[in-house]
Structure formats: C-alpha cells, structure tokens
Scaffold this active site. Structure first.
Site, mmCIF file in Angstrom:
data_model
loop_
_atom_site.group_PDB
_atom_site.id
_atom_site.type_symbol
_atom_site.label_atom_id
_atom_site.label_comp_id
_atom_site.label_asym_id
_atom_site.label_seq_id
_atom_site.Cartn_x
_atom_site.Cartn_y
_atom_site.Cartn_z
ATOM 1 N N HIS A 12 0.867 -1.182 0.000
ATOM 2 C CA HIS A 12 0.000 0.000 0.000
ATOM 3 C C HIS A 12 0.902 1.229 0.000
ATOM 4 O O HIS A 12 1.584 1.499 0.988
ATOM 5 C CB HIS A 12 -0.883 -0.022 1.259
ATOM 6 C CG HIS A 12 -1.741 1.198 1.402
ATOM 7 N ND1 HIS A 12 -2.313 1.582 2.586
ATOM 8 C CD2 HIS A 12 -2.123 2.130 0.504
ATOM 9 C CE1 HIS A 12 -3.007 2.688 2.410
ATOM 10 N NE2 HIS A 12 -2.908 3.043 1.167
ATOM 11 N N GLY A 15 -6.814 -3.127 5.191
ATOM 12 C CA GLY A 15 -7.346 -2.777 6.506
ATOM 13 C C GLY A 15 -6.344 -1.914 7.250
ATOM 14 O O GLY A 15 -5.302 -1.554 6.723
ATOM 15 N N SER A 73 -7.574 -7.564 5.753
ATOM 16 C CA SER A 73 -7.797 -6.889 4.481
ATOM 17 C C SER A 73 -8.761 -7.727 3.660
ATOM 18 O O SER A 73 -8.994 -8.885 3.978
ATOM 19 C CB SER A 73 -6.476 -6.735 3.731
ATOM 20 O OG SER A 73 -5.588 -5.943 4.467
ATOM 21 N N HIS A 109 -12.332 2.071 0.121
ATOM 22 C CA HIS A 109 -10.902 1.867 -0.122
ATOM 23 C C HIS A 109 -10.176 1.285 1.071
ATOM 24 O O HIS A 109 -9.056 0.824 0.949
ATOM 25 C CB HIS A 109 -10.238 3.162 -0.558
ATOM 26 C CG HIS A 109 -9.733 4.027 0.567
ATOM 27 N ND1 HIS A 109 -10.550 4.501 1.558
ATOM 28 C CD2 HIS A 109 -8.497 4.485 0.849
ATOM 29 C CE1 HIS A 109 -9.828 5.232 2.399
ATOM 30 N NE2 HIS A 109 -8.595 5.235 2.011
ATOM 31 N N GLY A 110 -10.753 1.330 2.266
ATOM 32 C CA GLY A 110 -10.021 0.821 3.420
ATOM 33 C C GLY A 110 -10.869 0.984 4.659
ATOM 34 O O GLY A 110 -12.095 1.065 4.578
ATOM 35 N N GLY A 146 -10.713 3.577 6.924
ATOM 36 C CA GLY A 146 -11.153 4.954 7.139
ATOM 37 C C GLY A 146 -10.936 5.368 8.578
ATOM 38 O O GLY A 146 -11.292 4.652 9.511
#
EC number: 6.5.1.8
Lengths: 506, 223
Positions: free
Chosen positions: A260, A404, A410, A429-430, A432
């Site tokens: 990432h 994650g 994830s 997207h993840g 947050g």
C-alpha cells in the site's frame, strides 16, 4: 455558512434503505445534485456523531464533518448523478476521504479539483500472490520480515535502492509502468493486471514543477510513512470460490503480499502547486465554492489541463514506485526461499488506485456520457464484462483491494453491475479513520500497540515506532463493517478475506 | 470446398470434387444447368456440353451473362460459388413448403458451414425469417417501421452504438441470452490470445532493454 441545530440538520438527511442515506438539497448552499452515503448501523452512529459534534456551539475551525463535505462537493459546477460517500468516509482536505464525484466533460463549466484527488496522488494497493502456505513461511517469518524491511526502505525521509537519475525520472513520469517494464523491474503480466495498464497516457512531465521532481527522485522505490505499509498476509476466508480461483487464490492459508503506497512527496508537491495555481483561476473564471479548500479550475482551462497532466505524471510515479517495490519484494522472497520468483508464482493479482481522477464513460439518465470521475479514498470497481478490466477478470468483475488498518484484516472484493449504475463503479478503499492523528497520539501508547500485534503473532518492522499509534486499529473504523456495508449495499462483492502475519511500516 | 452446397443439391460425389481441375469444374457447371438451373432449352446447352472444347469458356461467359450473374467478371471459384448459391435458391423456391417445415434444424446445419466464409454473404435479406427477426429486435428497441429491413438494421446499429442496450422482456431472455453468452465467451478467449501475444512481444523487447539494478548503499530507512 448556515448555522443550524443538530435536529434541524437531520431534516435534510433521509435514510433510503438499510445501507444508504440521502442528503437533500439545501443541507449546504447551492447544491446542484443530492448527496448519498453508504453506512451500516455502526458506521451510521459514527457519521451522525461527527455531525452532532460539529453542531455544538463554539465548534468552528478544523475539518468539516464528512456529511457536510459530501454536500459541499454536490455544489461544485458540472457535477452529475450524486456526490457519493463510501462507508469509510471521513473528513479530508475539501473533499471527504471516501468521496467520489463525477463531472460532465461536455459541460464547459465542469471543474477538476485537486482536493477531489487528494495529496497522495494515485495512492493505491497492489496484491502479489505466492504458491506458499502459511506453514512454509511461519518458521522464517522474522527473517522474511527483516529481509523485506531491508529491501524496501520505509519511513519519512527514506531513500530507495534503485539507482535513478533525473533523466530516468523524466522517462518514468511519462511512461509509468512501461518504464519499469522496459528496465526489467516487472513482468509483462504485471502490466496486464494493473488499473490503466500502469500508465496514464496524458502525463506530461513538463507540467510538473522542478521542486516536485527534486522531492520525488530519491523517493522512488520507497514505501513512505503514514498509513502506507507492506504486509505479508494469508488467505483467511474465501467467500467467492470462482472469483478467488480466477485470481489464483485457491486455498486458505495461501500467502500473499500487499503493498500500500503512493506517489510520496512527488504527488504532494504536484497537488500543492496546483492548489496555488487554481486559486487565481477561480477568481478569473468567477467560480464560487462553499469551502476554500475546494479550490478547482474548469477542466478545459489551462490550469485544469495542467493539473490533469501533472496528476497523470504523479500517477505514473506511483505505479513505478509500486512496481519497484514489487521487484524488491520478489527479490526478498527469492533470497529467503532460494527459489526464483517465477517458481514462487509471485504474480500481481491486481493493482488499484484509490486517489485519482479519470476520464470514463458512464450511463447518466439513459445516455452515455464522458465524465471526469474523482475518486478520493475510494476505489474503482467495474463490473464483469467492462472493457477496461483485464481479460482474466471479465467474468468475475474487477478485483478491488481493500487494505485494513495495521494488524487487522484486508479484503479482496469484486465490482458489480449495481455499483456501476449507483456509484459510477466505485466502492470503499479501506478502514477509514475514526480518530484524528493527533487524537490517536494523545490517547494510545505505542508500546501497547506493538505488544498487541506481537501477541497476535504478527511480526512488525517499523522505522518510527513512536508514530505507530496514529495507525493503531483503534484509530480506524472497523474494516469489516466497511466491507460488509459495501457488500450488503450491492456496490461490490466480498471475495476473499486476508489476515496479516508480518507488517513493514514507516 | 463446395461440399455442403453440392450435398444439399444432391450431387453424386460432392466429397471428391476438385474445383481446380478444369474438367471437373466444367462438368459441375453442366450438371447444375442440366439438373437444377435449367435456364436454357435442352438443345441450347450444347456450348456447355462440349466440356473438352476450346469454345467452352465463351459459352460459359455467355451463360453467366444470360443468368445476370453479379460475379461474371470474378474468379472461377467466385463464379461457381454464385452458381451453386443460385441453384440452392431455385431449389428452395421450388419446395418452399417442404423446407419451411425443417426450419428449426436449419441453423444447426448451417452454422458449421458458415464459419469459414463470411456468414453475411449467405444471408438472404429478404427471407421471411430475416424480416421477422428484424421486426422483433426493432420492436424491442423501439425502431420505427420501414419497408426495407436492411434500413431498419442500420438504424438499430446506430441506436445501439450511441445508447445503452435496451432491456428485453423476460419471455425473450433465453433466446437472446444464450447466443450473447456464447459470443462473450468467444470474445474473452480471443482477447486472452491477443493479450498473450502482447505479453510475448513485451518479453521479447525486454531481452534487449532490461537491466534491473539495485544499489543497497543508496538505501536509507527513515527516522
């Protein structure tokens, strides 16, 4: 700005169904379209709590709550459909992170906004698979984590180990992943499994300031700091066997590597330069916005075009960056297992961008339109049979990689037709953020965070341990809540759940 | 190469026919005129009957002109192909009722045949099946009436290119879905082959250009 009590504000919000809320016009001034946001019960509480806090007397300054930011974006010129908040939405610069908005390219008043892309241009996630099992890795987990840490420089001020000069950088900015391919850092199949094939064709390095290039050059091939990481993960649960097998994920316990990262200081400088330039353009073209942070320029103006070309160069930078780290990861694994990366089947499953603006065709009110789609903290999730996704995923839909927070899990999702019609093919997207960085630093002790990870059996290598509490799972929303919301709302489909066994971090 | 058409017309040995052989070619032409086309009176067929004569070609040219063949100036294979198709058409017209009864089996029989040639060449644009098909698709997509079905198909193509595909009613789902699924799978297979050749080309270039290097001395882990 209008000052209203919390209960008055609530009148503008309407729950359409169990996972989706509508923000009606009038919530913020001059809204051209309505807003939408996706939440489940837990996230709904967080979302409204944030709004309630901002309504308390004396609460001025700082970031606006996410809902307000979504509504402000809905007031930008040329926006079509809805201004959409994904379940991981939280306050950001101008646009909320986890916000997507599409602007009609055929409307001369339509704008492009750097705030709608974010400072870390083309921040994204790449997933590599291996044919290893958890039991192959566990005995040498520590060595492997150390080897990755040695190969991929991390942290603020880190410098990469791939030698590059200014000319290489110019070429890389123009060519994106094609540069990595030409130089032999990646495989031909990697390009196939990357959004945009790893290259934005409208990139123009001459529109990028010297300062950005100076910042970017030594940072290529480095992970960076903040929420960026490289994780060795194992497949924890498979929800969609067919789609998973198309990605080469056949069994639980299979080892994968998630990277990432983004465009480092380069993208940040490109965004900063553009914001300055656009403020002048706004005055000239008399563009009025609700929030000064929503600086923007007409797509067809010089400033708008300059930004899009520089942003594309920054996107290319990020792809080269992730490609370089792919190369280094393969080296680290090859050394530890004394096998060629080919034999370890270390293919790229997919590479997603979650901070980017792209020109795409979508159906709006029954007509095909060319739109400039801003996705900030949100991921493209195209459905099966979409021409822009790789041939291998034509039947499953585009893989969506959801990283994650550190030490949690994830997910891999796939795009759906419903998402295409409702959210312009966009999903979360993840995790947050739930707590701000400074709040996390105050409330959590970094030693507790490290101990907790250790007790979970996760090897960790960090460049600056004192910053890990900013990234502690407690500072984030629960990624499972976020992903489940997207799945239940139908805007993407759960495919695989991944669990980390080693983390490399800035 | 004309096996299916010859078989359909009942030619005695369709499998062994070699159209490159002048003699065989001429005798098939004669056979077609004698048995199927029957454009001339029997006594006028002498020119074609002398297959060993040097004048045969002249007779053949004249024959084609009399039939108003659109490929009279084409290659011998094109000419024969047209003659065969013409004969098939006549055969069909003579026995419309008989052939109409077997219409369901027809697509299966015809499909393998058309793979090698352009399927559109053999399409009869005025056939009732084609007209009905066009009528149905146009009704689904809201294309207005027009006497020429080809004209309506052109309009449909325009509409489909510029706007999203219309929804079809449930009753039509299986009729439309199955061929659509097959087409999609074939398309994906072709795309995969294309992508594989692209990858091979990239790898070939890489053998010349690639020179990945690392220099660990440059590395610096952050604060």
């Amino acid at each position: 700005m209008v000052v209203r009590s919390y209960n008055e504000e609530l009148k503008y919000l309407e729950k359409i169904n169990s996972h989706c809320w509508r923000i009606k016009k009038g919530f913020q001034p001059n809204m051209n379209v309505e807003g939408l946001f996706y939440v489940n019960d837990t996230l709904e509480k967080l979302m409204l709590e944030e709004l309630r806090n901002s309504c308390r007397p004396g609460m001025t300054g700082g970031f606006l709550p996410g809902v307000k930011q979504i509504a402000n974006v809905a007031s930008l010129p040329g926006i079509v459909g809805h201004s959409i908040g994904l379940p991981d939405v939280h306050s950001g610069y101008g646009f909320a992170i986890g916000n997507m908005a599409a602007f009609d390219m055929s409307d001369p008043k339509s704008i492009v906004s750097p705030g709608g892309v974010g400072f870390d241009i083309n921040c994204g996630v790449r997933l590599l698979r291996t044919n290893l099992s958890e039991k192959d890795v566990l005995p040498i987990k520590e060595q492997l984590a150390q080897s990755l840490f040695d190969h991929i420089p991390v942290g603020v001020g880190s410098k990469g180990i791939i030698p590059m000069n200014a000319r290489d950088l110019e070429e890389a900015l123009e060519m994106g992943m094609d540069w990595s391919l030409r130089e032999g850092y990646v495989w031909a199949e990697d390009k196939e499994h990357c959004e945009e094939y790893g290259r934005m064709l409208n990139a123009d390095p001459s529109k990028v300031s010297l300062r950005a290039k100076k910042r970017g050059l030594p940072q290529l091939g480095t992970l960076g700091a903040g929420n960026h990481y490289a994780e060795i993960q194992v497949v924890d649960e498979i929800f969609d066997k067919y789609a998973a097998s198309k990605m080469g994920l056949e069994r639980t316990g299979q080892v994968v590597v998630m990277i990432h990262s983004g465009s480092r200081g380069f993208g940040h400088q490109v965004a900063t330069d553009a914001l300055v330039e656009m403020e002048k353009a706004m005055k000239r073209d008399k563009i009025e916005v609700n929030d000064r942070q929503l600086a923007c320029a007409r797509i067809n103006s010089v400033e708008g075009q300059n930004y899009l070309k520089a942003m594309a160069a920054a996107a290319n930078f990020a792809w080269v960056n992730r490609s370089s780290m792919t190369f280094l990861t393969r080296q680290a694994f090859a050394k530890q297992f004394k096998m060629a990366p080919d034999d370890l089947d270390m293919h790229v499953i997919y590479d997603v961008s979650h901070n980017i603006a792209k020109i795409e065709e979508h159906v709006v009110d029954g007509k095909v339109k060319t739109l400039l789609v801003h996705r900030k903290g949100s991921t493209r999730a195209f459905p099966p049979h979409h021409p822009l996704i790789p041939v291998d995923y034509q039947l499953t839909g585009q893989p969506v990689l959801i990283g994650g927070s550190m030490g949690t899990c994830s997910y891999v999702l796939t795009g759906t037709q419903q998402g295409m019609t409702e959210t312009f093919g966009t999903t979360c997207h993840g995790a947050g953020r739930a707590l701000s960085r400074s709040k996390s630093r105050r409330n959590i002790d970094y030693k507790d965070v490290l101990n907790k990870l250790e007790s979970m059996g996760i090897s960790i290598r960090v460049a600056s341990p004192k910053l890990v509490m900013e990234e502690a799972p407690e500072s984030y929303k629960n990624v499972t809540d976020v992903v489940d919301t997207c799945h239940a709302a139908g805007i993407s489909k759960k495919t695989v759940k991944l669990r980390p066994i080693a983390v490399i971090k800035g | 190469m004309y096996r299916l058409k010859l078989t359909a017309l009942g030619h005695p040995n369709p499998k062994s026919f070699n159209c490159e052989d002048v003699k065989e070619y001429r005798s098939v032409v004669l056979w077609l005129e004698d048995q199927k086309i029957r454009h001339y009176k029997i006594e006028d067929r002498d020119g074609l009957r002398n297959i060993d004569s040097d004048n045969w070609q002249n007779a053949y040219d004249l024959y084609q002109k009399d039939l108003v063949s659109p490929v009279a100036d084409g290659t011998p294979t094109e000419q024969l192909n047209w003659l065969l198709s013409y004969a098939v058409r006549l055969e069909f017209a003579d026995n419309v009722t008989k052939y109409k009864a077997v219409i369901i089996e027809e697509p299966k029989k015809v499909t393998p045949n058309v793979v090698s040639s352009n399927p559109l060449d053999n399409l009869n644009f005025s056939s009732p099946a084609f007209v009905n098909g066009v009528e149905r698709v146009c009704a689904l997509s809201g294309i207005g009436p027009h006497p020429d079905p080809k004209f309506r198909i052109a309009a449909l193509a325009k509409v489909l290119k510029t706007s999203p595909h219309p929804d079809y009613p449930n009753t039509e789902v299986s009729i439309i879905k199955q061929p659509k699924d097959v087409l999609e799978l074939i398309f994906i297979q072709n795309l995969r082959d294309l992508q594989t050749s692209i990858n091979e080309a990239l790898v070939a270039v890489q053998t010349v250009t690639a020179d990945p290097r690392t220099d660990t001395k440059l590395g610096k882990v952050g604060r």
